[in-house]
Design a protein around this motif. Structure first.
Motif, PDB file in Angstrom:
ATOM      1  N   THR A  43       2.456  -4.813   5.497  1.00 32.14           N
ATOM      2  CA  THR A  43       1.499  -4.931   4.383  1.00 32.14           C
ATOM      3  C   THR A  43       2.042  -5.844   3.293  1.00 32.14           C
ATOM      4  OG1 THR A  43       0.655  -2.698   4.812  1.00 32.14           O
ATOM      5  CG2 THR A  43       0.209  -3.646   2.641  1.00 32.14           C
ATOM      6  N   ARG A  44       3.328  -5.733   2.972  1.00 34.31           N
ATOM      7  CA  ARG A  44       3.953  -6.591   1.966  1.00 34.31           C
ATOM      8  C   ARG A  44       3.959  -8.051   2.415  1.00 34.31           C
ATOM      9  NH1 ARG A  44       9.450  -5.228  -0.688  1.00 34.31           N
ATOM     10  NH2 ARG A  44       8.672  -6.979  -1.946  1.00 34.31           N
ATOM     11  N   SER A  46      -0.818 -13.969   1.210  1.00 39.87           N
ATOM     12  CA  SER A  46      -2.046 -14.226   0.447  1.00 39.87           C
ATOM     13  C   SER A  46      -1.723 -14.880  -0.893  1.00 39.87           C
ATOM     14  CB  SER A  46      -2.811 -12.918   0.232  1.00 39.87           C
ATOM     15  OG  SER A  46      -3.196 -12.346   1.462  1.00 39.87           O
ATOM     16  N   THR A  47      -0.669 -14.376  -1.539  1.00 39.23           N
ATOM     17  CA  THR A  47      -0.243 -14.961  -2.817  1.00 39.23           C
ATOM     18  C   THR A  47       0.206 -16.401  -2.628  1.00 39.23           C
ATOM     19  OG1 THR A  47       0.469 -12.787  -3.593  1.00 39.23           O
ATOM     20  CG2 THR A  47       1.341 -14.699  -4.762  1.00 39.23           C
ATOM     21  N   ARG A  48       0.909 -16.660  -1.538  1.00 40.05           N
ATOM     22  CA  ARG A  48       1.377 -18.018  -1.258  1.00 40.05           C
ATOM     23  C   ARG A  48       0.207 -18.975  -1.086  1.00 40.05           C
ATOM     24  NH1 ARG A  48       4.659 -19.120   4.206  1.00 40.05           N
ATOM     25  NH2 ARG A  48       2.619 -18.478   4.995  1.00 40.05           N
ATOM     26  N   LYS A  49      -0.845 -18.518  -0.442  1.00 38.73           N
ATOM     27  CA  LYS A  49      -2.025 -19.380  -0.267  1.00 38.73           C
ATOM     28  C   LYS A  49      -2.630 -19.744  -1.627  1.00 38.73           C
ATOM     29  CE  LYS A  49      -3.390 -17.630   4.303  1.00 38.73           C
ATOM     30  NZ  LYS A  49      -4.433 -16.891   5.064  1.00 38.73           N
ATOM     31  N   ILE A  50      -2.656 -18.764  -2.524  1.00 42.95           N
ATOM     32  CA  ILE A  50      -3.227 -19.002  -3.858  1.00 42.95           C
ATOM     33  C   ILE A  50      -2.365 -19.981  -4.641  1.00 42.95           C
ATOM     34  CG2 ILE A  50      -3.794 -17.931  -6.066  1.00 42.95           C
ATOM     35  CD1 ILE A  50      -4.453 -15.367  -4.501  1.00 42.95           C
ATOM     36  N   MET A  91       3.788 -23.614  -9.963  1.00 41.64           N
ATOM     37  CA  MET A  91       3.177 -23.182  -8.703  1.00 41.64           C
ATOM     38  C   MET A  91       4.044 -23.577  -7.505  1.00 41.64           C
ATOM     39  SD  MET A  91       0.562 -21.418  -9.437  1.00 41.64           S
ATOM     40  CE  MET A  91       1.582 -20.846 -10.805  1.00 41.64           C
ATOM     41  N   GLN A  92       4.764 -24.679  -7.611  1.00 40.31           N
ATOM     42  CA  GLN A  92       5.690 -25.073  -6.545  1.00 40.31           C
ATOM     43  C   GLN A  92       6.827 -24.056  -6.437  1.00 40.31           C
ATOM     44  OE1 GLN A  92       5.749 -27.801  -4.198  1.00 40.31           O
ATOM     45  NE2 GLN A  92       7.273 -26.364  -3.442  1.00 40.31           N
ATOM     46  N   ILE A  93       7.358 -23.648  -7.584  1.00 43.51           N
ATOM     47  CA  ILE A  93       8.428 -22.646  -7.596  1.00 43.51           C
ATOM     48  C   ILE A  93       7.921 -21.317  -7.045  1.00 43.51           C
ATOM     49  CG2 ILE A  93       9.937 -21.293  -9.099  1.00 43.51           C
ATOM     50  CD1 ILE A  93      10.133 -23.754 -10.907  1.00 43.51           C
ATOM     51  N   ALA A  94       6.696 -20.930  -7.450  1.00 41.90           N
ATOM     52  CA  ALA A  94       6.117 -19.673  -6.963  1.00 41.90           C
ATOM     53  C   ALA A  94       5.907 -19.712  -5.453  1.00 41.90           C
ATOM     54  CB  ALA A  94       4.788 -19.404  -7.672  1.00 41.90           C
ATOM     55  N   THR A  95       5.453 -20.858  -4.942  1.00 41.12           N
ATOM     56  CA  THR A  95       5.260 -21.004  -3.497  1.00 41.12           C
ATOM     57  C   THR A  95       6.587 -20.935  -2.754  1.00 41.12           C
ATOM     58  OG1 THR A  95       3.297 -22.388  -3.887  1.00 41.12           O
ATOM     59  CG2 THR A  95       4.289 -22.492  -1.696  1.00 41.12           C
ATOM     60  N   ASP A  96       7.607 -21.591  -3.279  1.00 38.00           N
ATOM     61  CA  ASP A  96       8.938 -21.547  -2.659  1.00 38.00           C
ATOM     62  C   ASP A  96       9.492 -20.119  -2.651  1.00 38.00           C
ATOM     63  OD1 ASP A  96       8.789 -24.261  -2.293  1.00 38.00           O
ATOM     64  OD2 ASP A  96      10.006 -24.759  -4.047  1.00 38.00           O
ATOM     65  N   ASN A  97       9.308 -19.408  -3.766  1.00 40.67           N
ATOM     66  CA  ASN A  97       9.769 -18.019  -3.832  1.00 40.67           C
ATOM     67  C   ASN A  97       9.031 -17.138  -2.832  1.00 40.67           C
ATOM     68  OD1 ASN A  97      11.566 -18.643  -5.870  1.00 40.67           O
ATOM     69  ND2 ASN A  97      10.194 -18.014  -7.521  1.00 40.67           N
ATOM     70  N   ALA A  98       7.728 -17.399  -2.670  1.00 44.70           N
ATOM     71  CA  ALA A  98       6.938 -16.641  -1.694  1.00 44.70           C
ATOM     72  C   ALA A  98       7.449 -16.901  -0.282  1.00 44.70           C
ATOM     73  CB  ALA A  98       5.469 -17.013  -1.816  1.00 44.70           C
TER      74      ALA A  98
END
Length: 290
Positions: A9-10, A16-20, A251-258
């Protein structure tokens, strides 16, 4: 240890967050490309025109402008540029920090003598929470910079300065240098600062060899409103480009973290699954030997 269902689930949630964040990065990058082109086209023109004006005002001409008049500061106007939306890293937090520092320096004037012109929803909301009264709402100027709106704000500030309702105007905004660098600036807007006139090579100096028609007074009178209007417009363009750059980077940093989190969760899922299979095999072997 978390169950296989919880880990799965996580993983799905982070995906899903990564797609956003990935989609937001693409949108911000597209907006940045357009905003970067606008500021890169405007900034050299604005700087050159401002240099011509300051050269005239600094020259030995029998002309003085009321916009250069220095007087004791009893009332000040602060124009602060932020974004209308969040998710752009520390962009708005830095503006608010600089704003609070500026207000602190003029605290002795009293709250009624500090006029705030917030350009952007985030700084406008922060100003209201701090108990200040906004002199207007300029959210559209922050989102889609328009020369007409910038010129209207510039004319208002010029009128207040000429009527001596304010004695100084300061600007707080981000200057776009590159994708990864947005420099927060605090500049004096009025009175016009003639302390340092710089040539294009960065060396201080003045060029006073001009042929002026019809007269120096008329030229300066026509040039000042145009330069001051363009300064507000350029600051809005600068802030807008910086916002999109900050959001693209965030958003690039958030995507990399995801991506990193998905890898860690996948390893945890595989490890948990392998352990569950091993336990089942041990139970089967143990049962057959009983």
């Amino acid at each position: 240890m978390a169950s296989l269902k919880e880990v799965k689930t996580r993983i799905n949630s982070v995906q899903s967050t990564r797609k956003i964040t990935s989609a937001m990065k693409m949108v911000a990058s597209a907006k940045l490309h357009k905003a970067q082109g606008a500021i890169e086209n405007m900034l050299p023109y604005q700087r050159k025109l401002n240099k011509i004006l300051t050269n005239f005002l600094s020259a030995d001409l029998p002309v003085e402008s009321p916009f250069c008049a220095e007087r004791p500061v009893k009332r000040i106007a602060i124009v602060a540029f932020s974004s209308n939306s969040s998710l752009c890293g520390a962009f708005n937090a830095n503006v608010l920090k600089m704003f609070l520092q500026t207000v602190g320096e003029y605290r002795e004037l009293g709250q009624d003598n500090i006029l705030i012109y917030p350009v952007g929803k985030k700084i406008e909301e922060a100003v209201k929470k701090l108990g200040f009264f906004s002199q207007g709402s300029y959210q559209r100027l922050a989102d889609k910079p328009s020369y007409d709106e910038a010129a209207a704000l510039a004319r208002l500030l010029m009128e207040l300065f000429l009527e001596k309702n304010i004695d100084r105007v300061e600007l707080i905004y981000h200057h776009f240098r590159s994708m990864g660098i947005q420099e927060l600036l605090r500049e004096r807007y009025l009175p016009i600062d003639l302390s340092a006139v710089q040539n294009e090579d960065g060396k201080t100096g003045m060029v006073n060899d001009y042929i002026i028609e019809p007269s120096a007074a008329q030229l300066i009178a026509d040039l000042i409103p145009q330069v001051l209007s363009q300064k507000i417009f350029t600051a809005a363009l600068d802030s807008n480009a910086s916002e999109h750059a900050a959001r693209t980077l965030a958003m690039q940093i958030a995507t990399d973290n995801a991506n990193e989190l998905i890898q860690e969760l996948t390893k945890q899922y595989n490890k948990t699954r392998q352990q569950a299979i091993t336990n089942e095999l041990l139970d089967i072997v143990g049962g057959s030997m009983a």
